[in-house]
Design an enzyme around this catalytic site. Structure first.
Site, PDB file in Angstrom:
ATOM      1  N   ASP A 171      59.876 -51.546 -28.004  1.00 42.29           N
ATOM      2  CA  ASP A 171      59.079 -50.426 -28.492  1.00 42.29           C
ATOM      3  C   ASP A 171      58.325 -49.755 -27.346  1.00 42.29           C
ATOM      4  O   ASP A 171      58.262 -50.282 -26.229  1.00 42.29           O
ATOM      5  CB  ASP A 171      58.077 -50.905 -29.539  1.00 42.29           C
ATOM      6  CG  ASP A 171      58.746 -51.431 -30.800  1.00 42.29           C
ATOM      7  OD1 ASP A 171      59.873 -50.988 -31.096  1.00 42.29           O
ATOM      8  OD2 ASP A 171      58.140 -52.272 -31.486  1.00 42.29           O
TER       9      ASP A 171
ATOM     10  N   TYR B 148      60.145 -63.825 -25.404  1.00 38.80           N
ATOM     11  CA  TYR B 148      59.068 -62.908 -25.032  1.00 38.80           C
ATOM     12  C   TYR B 148      57.853 -63.707 -24.575  1.00 38.80           C
ATOM     13  O   TYR B 148      57.643 -64.851 -24.994  1.00 38.80           O
ATOM     14  CB  TYR B 148      58.643 -62.057 -26.226  1.00 38.80           C
ATOM     15  CG  TYR B 148      59.554 -60.907 -26.550  1.00 38.80           C
ATOM     16  CD1 TYR B 148      59.294 -59.619 -26.077  1.00 38.80           C
ATOM     17  CD2 TYR B 148      60.684 -61.084 -27.351  1.00 38.80           C
ATOM     18  CE1 TYR B 148      60.129 -58.551 -26.396  1.00 38.80           C
ATOM     19  CE2 TYR B 148      61.524 -60.029 -27.669  1.00 38.80           C
ATOM     20  CZ  TYR B 148      61.235 -58.768 -27.186  1.00 38.80           C
ATOM     21  OH  TYR B 148      62.066 -57.709 -27.492  1.00 38.80           O
TER      22      TYR B 148
END
Length: 281
Positions: free
Chosen positions: A51, A126
């Site tokens: 994003d 992540y």
């Protein structure tokens, strides 16, 4: 010929990975550089779309080159084989992208048979950096660290994270998308305090739905601040509904660190398995 690209970027000034008309995106920047070097209409397939504002140190993508593009691969010598020419492409891309650019191509290589950057992946990892009142944040890391004013209970946050591991419906920790499943296998989730005092989350799953990592981080921050209890993160997950006490934290602290793939002889089978599952969903 299919080429694998290993990519890193600072997502601060990008509107995410995916190409969007009139907006600066990571995909758009790299594809424009590829077009300058190789011509044609290059299109990247990526392991995981990030994003706006999200960073990456271990992003992976692939591109398929036609005969004309292969002929334009940079060669140091006429007798260079294609593998050498493909490896040299990374350096040429870095030159086009510019010195100290906020996106770089670390390496380019001929992809193994059956490799698909998206569908062959078996997991994504992540990390998330979070500065609390214990130390504050380092101004040099301000673009990749989210700050909160409270002092966080690291042990409680880690305990909550461990409760969430496994195959579950994570609808409560995802931004809904029409006809998209929210069932995921969370393989690892833990918190530690780094040497500089910053809290760092490690989150690994087979795949992530939209905003999932930042929502999981937000839930653990709520635990760390004492606004909810450790076991509440499971109750929220199982109820499949968001609550006001947990928030999706800012993108700035999130980094796509690594993408995992199976052995080369299993790449094609993994890609086919993933495609079938996505079609069934």
């Amino acid at each position: 010929m299919r080429i694998r690209l290993d990519i890193a970027y600072d997502g601060t000034n990008f509107r995410g990975w995916a190409r969007q008309p009139g907006l600066r995106t990571v995909q758009g920047e790299i594809e424009e550089a590829l077009e300058r070097i190789l011509g044609g209409d290059p299109r990247l397939v990526v392991a995981g779309r990030t994003d706006a504002g999200v960073h990456a140190s271990g992003q992976v993508a692939h591109i398929d080159l036609d005969a004309g593009q292969i002929a334009r691969l940079p060669r140091r010598r006429r007798d260079n084989d294609e593998a050498d020419a493909v490896a040299a492409l990374a350096g040429r891309l870095r030159g086009v992208l510019g010195s100290y650019a906020d996106v770089t191509v670390r390496s380019t290589s001929v992809a193994p048979e059956g490799f698909d950057a998206r569908f062959s992946a078996v997991w994504r990892r992540y990390s998330y950096r979070l500065a609390d009142a214990t130390t504050g944040y380092d101004p040099l890391d301000r673009l990749r660290t989210t700050a909160v004013r409270s002092t966080l209970d690291l042990a409680a946050m880690d305990a909550a994270a461990q409760r969430l591991i496994g195959l579950h419906d994570f609808a409560a920790y995802c931004k809904a998308r029409e006809e998209a499943t929210t069932i995921r296998t969370l393989l690892e989730y833990d918190w530690r305090r780094a040497d500089d005092g910053v809290l760092v989350a490690n989150v690994r799953a087979d795949a992530f739905c939209h905003s999932m990592v930042r929502a999981l981080v937000g839930a653990c921050v709520a635990v760390g601040e004492g606004r909810i209890e450790v076991d509440d993160v499971v109750a929220i997950r199982d109820a499949r509904m968001r609550i006001p006490e947990t928030k999706v934290l800012a993108a700035r602290g999130l980094v796509l660190a690594e993408v995992g793939y199976p052995a080369d002889d299993l790449l094609a089978a993994r890609a086919e398995q993933t495609r079938r599952r996505r079609d069934d969903e």
